[in-house]
Design a protein around this motif. Structure first.
Motif, PDB file in Angstrom:
ATOM      1  N   ILE A  99       0.850  -1.191   0.000  1.00  0.00           N
ATOM      2  CA  ILE A  99       0.000   0.000   0.000  1.00  0.00           C
ATOM      3  C   ILE A  99       0.884   1.238   0.000  1.00  0.00           C
ATOM      4  CG2 ILE A  99      -1.763   1.269   1.319  1.00  0.00           C
ATOM      5  CD1 ILE A  99      -2.549  -1.487   2.550  1.00  0.00           C
ATOM      6  N   GLY A 100       0.739   2.058  -1.027  1.00  0.00           N
ATOM      7  CA  GLY A 100       1.536   3.286  -1.122  1.00  0.00           C
ATOM      8  C   GLY A 100       0.808   4.442  -0.453  1.00  0.00           C
ATOM      9  N   PRO A 101       1.352   5.641  -0.611  1.00  0.00           N
ATOM     10  CA  PRO A 101       0.732   6.807   0.025  1.00  0.00           C
ATOM     11  C   PRO A 101      -0.560   7.217  -0.670  1.00  0.00           C
ATOM     12  CG  PRO A 101       2.500   7.483  -1.428  1.00  0.00           C
ATOM     13  CD  PRO A 101       2.535   5.987  -1.407  1.00  0.00           C
ATOM     14  N   MET A 102      -1.358   8.046  -0.003  1.00  0.00           N
ATOM     15  CA  MET A 102      -2.498   8.698  -0.646  1.00  0.00           C
ATOM     16  C   MET A 102      -1.915   9.741  -1.610  1.00  0.00           C
ATOM     17  SD  MET A 102      -5.015   7.106   0.790  1.00  0.00           S
ATOM     18  CE  MET A 102      -3.856   5.778   0.498  1.00  0.00           C
ATOM     19  N   VAL A 103      -2.690  10.089  -2.617  1.00  0.00           N
ATOM     20  CA  VAL A 103      -2.137  10.918  -3.689  1.00  0.00           C
ATOM     21  C   VAL A 103      -1.779  12.334  -3.227  1.00  0.00           C
ATOM     22  CG1 VAL A 103      -4.327  11.820  -4.566  1.00  0.00           C
ATOM     23  CG2 VAL A 103      -2.441  11.445  -6.158  1.00  0.00           C
ATOM     24  N   SER A 104      -2.449  12.830  -2.196  1.00  0.00           N
ATOM     25  CA  SER A 104      -2.235  14.229  -1.789  1.00  0.00           C
ATOM     26  C   SER A 104      -2.535  14.404  -0.305  1.00  0.00           C
ATOM     27  CB  SER A 104      -3.169  15.159  -2.586  1.00  0.00           C
ATOM     28  OG  SER A 104      -4.514  14.828  -2.286  1.00  0.00           O
ATOM     29  N   ARG A 105      -2.129  15.539   0.214  1.00  0.00           N
ATOM     30  CA  ARG A 105      -2.435  15.867   1.616  1.00  0.00           C
ATOM     31  C   ARG A 105      -3.961  15.884   1.824  1.00  0.00           C
ATOM     32  NH1 ARG A 105      -0.451  19.629   5.638  1.00  0.00           N
ATOM     33  NH2 ARG A 105       1.279  20.251   4.340  1.00  0.00           N
ATOM     34  N   LYS A 106      -4.668  16.452   0.838  1.00  0.00           N
ATOM     35  CA  LYS A 106      -6.121  16.564   0.941  1.00  0.00           C
ATOM     36  C   LYS A 106      -6.761  15.177   1.062  1.00  0.00           C
ATOM     37  CE  LYS A 106      -9.892  18.359  -1.826  1.00  0.00           C
ATOM     38  NZ  LYS A 106     -10.209  18.515  -3.208  1.00  0.00           N
ATOM     39  N   GLN A 107      -6.289  14.256   0.238  1.00  0.00           N
ATOM     40  CA  GLN A 107      -6.833  12.895   0.251  1.00  0.00           C
ATOM     41  C   GLN A 107      -6.485  12.192   1.575  1.00  0.00           C
ATOM     42  OE1 GLN A 107      -8.891  11.843  -1.907  1.00  0.00           O
ATOM     43  NE2 GLN A 107      -9.047   9.692  -1.339  1.00  0.00           N
ATOM     44  N   TRP A 108      -5.273  12.415   2.065  1.00  0.00           N
ATOM     45  CA  TRP A 108      -4.840  11.828   3.339  1.00  0.00           C
ATOM     46  C   TRP A 108      -5.738  12.320   4.471  1.00  0.00           C
ATOM     47  CZ3 TRP A 108      -2.781  13.512   8.076  1.00  0.00           C
ATOM     48  CH2 TRP A 108      -2.156  12.535   8.847  1.00  0.00           C
ATOM     49  N   GLN A 109      -5.973  13.635   4.454  1.00  0.00           N
ATOM     50  CA  GLN A 109      -6.794  14.234   5.499  1.00  0.00           C
ATOM     51  C   GLN A 109      -8.211  13.671   5.472  1.00  0.00           C
ATOM     52  OE1 GLN A 109      -5.133  16.550   7.636  1.00  0.00           O
ATOM     53  NE2 GLN A 109      -6.871  15.706   8.781  1.00  0.00           N
ATOM     54  N   ARG A 110      -8.731  13.495   4.266  1.00  0.00           N
ATOM     55  CA  ARG A 110     -10.082  12.946   4.085  1.00  0.00           C
ATOM     56  C   ARG A 110     -10.163  11.525   4.672  1.00  0.00           C
ATOM     57  NH1 ARG A 110     -14.407  12.421   0.111  1.00  0.00           N
ATOM     58  NH2 ARG A 110     -14.452  10.223  -0.425  1.00  0.00           N
ATOM     59  N   VAL A 111      -9.134  10.733   4.404  1.00  0.00           N
ATOM     60  CA  VAL A 111      -9.124   9.351   4.907  1.00  0.00           C
ATOM     61  C   VAL A 111      -9.019   9.360   6.438  1.00  0.00           C
ATOM     62  CG1 VAL A 111      -7.876   7.156   4.859  1.00  0.00           C
ATOM     63  CG2 VAL A 111      -8.167   8.462   2.740  1.00  0.00           C
ATOM     64  N   GLN A 112      -8.163  10.236   6.975  1.00  0.00           N
ATOM     65  CA  GLN A 112      -8.043  10.348   8.441  1.00  0.00           C
ATOM     66  C   GLN A 112      -9.394  10.706   9.069  1.00  0.00           C
ATOM     67  OE1 GLN A 112      -5.130   9.618  10.093  1.00  0.00           O
ATOM     68  NE2 GLN A 112      -4.432   9.057   8.059  1.00  0.00           N
ATOM     69  N   ASN A 113     -10.107  11.627   8.415  1.00  0.00           N
ATOM     70  CA  ASN A 113     -11.413  12.043   8.943  1.00  0.00           C
ATOM     71  C   ASN A 113     -12.375  10.868   8.995  1.00  0.00           C
ATOM     72  OD1 ASN A 113     -10.436  14.618   9.147  1.00  0.00           O
ATOM     73  ND2 ASN A 113     -11.444  15.387   7.300  1.00  0.00           N
ATOM     74  N   TYR A 114     -12.320  10.015   7.977  1.00  0.00           N
ATOM     75  CA  TYR A 114     -13.217   8.860   7.966  1.00  0.00           C
ATOM     76  C   TYR A 114     -12.831   7.844   9.057  1.00  0.00           C
ATOM     77  CZ  TYR A 114     -16.200   9.849   3.969  1.00  0.00           C
ATOM     78  OH  TYR A 114     -17.157  10.380   3.155  1.00  0.00           O
ATOM     79  N   ILE A 115     -11.542   7.710   9.313  1.00  0.00           N
ATOM     80  CA  ILE A 115     -11.132   6.766  10.373  1.00  0.00           C
ATOM     81  C   ILE A 115     -11.669   7.283  11.721  1.00  0.00           C
ATOM     82  CG2 ILE A 115      -9.176   5.753  11.606  1.00  0.00           C
ATOM     83  CD1 ILE A 115      -7.612   5.846   8.925  1.00  0.00           C
ATOM     84  N   ARG A 116     -11.538   8.581  11.938  1.00  0.00           N
ATOM     85  CA  ARG A 116     -12.051   9.189  13.176  1.00  0.00           C
ATOM     86  C   ARG A 116     -13.568   9.003  13.248  1.00  0.00           C
ATOM     87  NH1 ARG A 116     -10.517  14.508  12.463  1.00  0.00           N
ATOM     88  NH2 ARG A 116      -8.496  13.549  12.180  1.00  0.00           N
ATOM     89  N   LEU A 117     -14.226   9.212  12.119  1.00  0.00           N
ATOM     90  CA  LEU A 117     -15.680   9.087  12.067  1.00  0.00           C
ATOM     91  C   LEU A 117     -16.116   7.658  12.428  1.00  0.00           C
ATOM     92  CD1 LEU A 117     -18.488  10.269  11.193  1.00  0.00           C
ATOM     93  CD2 LEU A 117     -17.990   9.362   8.919  1.00  0.00           C
ATOM     94  N   GLY A 118     -15.389   6.669  11.920  1.00  0.00           N
ATOM     95  CA  GLY A 118     -15.738   5.276  12.197  1.00  0.00           C
ATOM     96  C   GLY A 118     -15.743   4.998  13.698  1.00  0.00           C
ATOM     97  N   VAL A 119     -14.729   5.524  14.377  1.00  0.00           N
ATOM     98  CA  VAL A 119     -14.656   5.347  15.836  1.00  0.00           C
ATOM     99  C   VAL A 119     -15.830   6.064  16.501  1.00  0.00           C
ATOM    100  CG1 VAL A 119     -13.245   5.821  17.888  1.00  0.00           C
ATOM    101  CG2 VAL A 119     -12.145   5.056  15.756  1.00  0.00           C
ATOM    102  N   GLN A 120     -16.086   7.279  16.041  1.00  0.00           N
ATOM    103  CA  GLN A 120     -17.217   8.058  16.616  1.00  0.00           C
ATOM    104  C   GLN A 120     -18.553   7.359  16.386  1.00  0.00           C
ATOM    105  OE1 GLN A 120     -16.731  11.777  14.610  1.00  0.00           O
ATOM    106  NE2 GLN A 120     -15.083  12.471  15.951  1.00  0.00           N
ATOM    107  N   GLU A 121     -18.666   6.674  15.258  1.00  0.00           N
ATOM    108  CA  GLU A 121     -19.927   5.999  14.940  1.00  0.00           C
ATOM    109  C   GLU A 121     -20.113   4.716  15.753  1.00  0.00           C
ATOM    110  OE1 GLU A 121     -19.479   5.773  10.537  1.00  0.00           O
ATOM    111  OE2 GLU A 121     -21.449   6.723  10.493  1.00  0.00           O
TER     112      GLU A 121
END
Ligand code: NAD
Length: 472
Positions: free
Chosen positions: A317-339
């Motif tokens: 698994i390589g990096p996400m294409v951009s900082r924006k995409q990385w941030q978006r994925v991080q937000n979803y990981i946080r959301l999963g825990v919150q959910e």
């Protein structure tokens, strides 16, 4: 550093009217690797005018002439495989095995279009009428960053095979790949104006193509949200539209599946293209009574899915294409825990040992309900959800309870049972115990995963309109 300051219009490399400079970044190192001078609306209009002027002659070429032109393009793209691979690693960060495939695919897909064209019937009788399939006109081709060269070559080769001229608006994040394909195209010596390439922002150059009255057809690959904007913008002159959009594809692990095979395959499907794949199998459905054993098998198999530097042969698994995409994925990981989902592996932040680059820990949630946003929305990163089902009917119901319908994977021993389930799943492609691709089969999505199909004869038909001629 590579500075790209030209676009391709009417058979030549020209300086854009647009003046915005976009900086390209290596996502594995966060270092600047180049600049691109972006095309604007005026450039898009010039490209459309050139394609419009070239259309009448190109649309009248014979199959043999188009096969010859596409064969020259095929050779020119194939000769640039190693250049493409270097660009894919630098600007996208795909792991070695994946980038090797991504660098080969653009030439392969042109060869597949040549095969389709060579045996394609442009005329057939219908009762007393002769039906001829006519190219629709100038095609606007808009591509995303997650396999830019491959998408350009697939859409372009099919449009040209059908007799359309084209204006391509590639992702601005993949300008180096685009430059290599453009040089190949120039070398192939197509008539001026038949192909034009304007790298610019989506909401600028892309939007102009979507609304311009001289564009007859749009073929778009990208997000569902932008796909909807394109449909709205293209309504002015009723453009024909093909949309290849997002997905939230289910993987059904049946209760007779051999987990030693099924779990690694399910994770391969989920983490495909570093999780940045429209067809990624991000919802893994397992039988309720095997949930615990599946969870243990996932944790064990994850050792083979390392997130790391693209050049490292151990990296899956390589990096996400951009900082924006990385941030978006991080937000979803946080959301999963919150959910209220439970992290089986992974989580927020970079993997251990990587303090630079847009790397994400391979993340799997369990205890997921299909109503949660992490199960419904496309995350586009290495974040998977594990869900339990009661019986086959429940598995199909969960699989189909989605706005998307791009692809599905079924893993099980009993082939007849798997085939029967495949018939019930609402999506454009179902894979049973395989991750293979079949280029002759149609590719595309049901529901909000898209409109129309690409590949094979279905792909060609999307650039053609039937005309019936009856003679008295
Ligand atoms: P995106 O929708 O943001 O952008 C795709 C392209 O559209 C880019 O070239 C962009 O510049 C352009 N664009 C943006 N706004 C536009 C507008 N208003 N008008 C015209 N063009 C516009 O998608 P992305 O982030 O580049 O790619 C990721 C998405 O693509 C994911 O949702 C993924 O699922 C999807 N995708 C689908 C397939 C498929 O075959 N179904 C394949 C790959 C990727």
């Amino acid at each position: 550093m590579q500075h790209i300051d030209k676009i391709y219009i009417n058979g030549g490399f020209v300086t854009p009217h647009g003046t915005e400079i976009f900086h390209t970044i290596n996502p594995a190192t966060e270092e600047a690797i180049g600049t691109v001078r972006l095309a604007d609306e005026i450039d898009a209009r010039r490209a459309i005018a050139a394609a419009k002027a070239a259309f009448p002659a190109w649309s009248q070429t014979s199959t043999a002439e188009r096969v010859a032109a596409l064969t020259r393009l095929h050779h020119a793209v194939a000769a640039r495989e190693s250049q493409l691979m270097a660009a894919i690693i630098a600007e996208y960060g795909a792991p070695i095995a994946r980038s090797r495939w991504m660098a080969r695919y653009p030439a392969e897909v042109i060869a597949q279009a040549i095969d389709t064209l060579a045996s394609f019937a442009f005329e057939e009788p219908a009762g007393a009428a002769r039906v001829s399939l006519c190219p629709v006109g100038v095609a606007g081709l808009i591509t995303p960053w997650n396999s830019n060269a491959g998408f350009i070559c697939n859409k372009l080769a099919t449009a040209l095979a059908a007799g359309c001229s084209a204006v391509i608006k590639p992702s601005e994040l993949s300008a180096q790949q685009t430059q290599i394909v453009t040089e190949a195209l120039h070398e192939a010596g197509l008539p001026p104006g038949v192909v034009n390439i304007v790298t610019g922002r989506g909401e600028v150059a892309g939007a102009e193509i979507s609304r311009h009255p001289d564009i007859a057809k749009i073929s778009f690959t990208g997000s569902t949200a932008v796909g909807k904007d394109i449909v709205a913008a293209s309504a002015g002159n009723l453009k024909r539209v093909t949309l290849e959009l997002g997905g939230k594809s289910p993987t059904l692990i049946l209760d007779d599946a051999d987990l030693d095979l099924a779990i690694p395959m399910a994770l391969t499907a989920g983490f495909m293209n570093s999780g940045q794949a429209c067809i990624a199998g991000t919802r893994i459905l397992v039988p309720q009574h095997r949930l615990k054993v599946c969870e243990a098998a996932v944790v064990q198999a994850l050792a083979h899915f390392r997130s790391g530097r693209p050049g490292d042969p151990e990296t899956a698994i390589g990096p996400m294409v951009s900082r924006k995409q990385w941030q978006r994925v991080q937000n979803y990981i946080r959301l999963g825990v919150q959910e209220g989902a439970t992290l089986l592996a992974g989580g927020e932040g970079r993997p251990a040992g990587l303090d630079k680059g847009w790397f994400v820990k391979p993340t799997v949630f369990t205890g997921v309900d299909n109503a949660m946003r992490i199960a419904r929305e496309e995350i586009f990163g290495p974040v998977l959800t594990l869900m339990a089902y009661r019986d086959d009917a429940d598995a199909v119901a969960i699989a189909n309870d989605s706005d998307y319908g791009l692809s599905a994977l079924i893993l099980g021993h009993d082939r007849r049972r798997a085939q029967a389930l495949a018939r019930q799943i609402e999506c454009g492609r179902v894979l049973i115990n395989t991750l293979d691709h079949e280029p002759q089969a149609p590719f595309g999505g049901m529901k909000q995963s898209g409109l129309g199909r690409e590949m094979g004869k279905w792909g060609m038909l999307a650039y053609l309109e039937p005309k019936a001629v009856l003679a008295g």
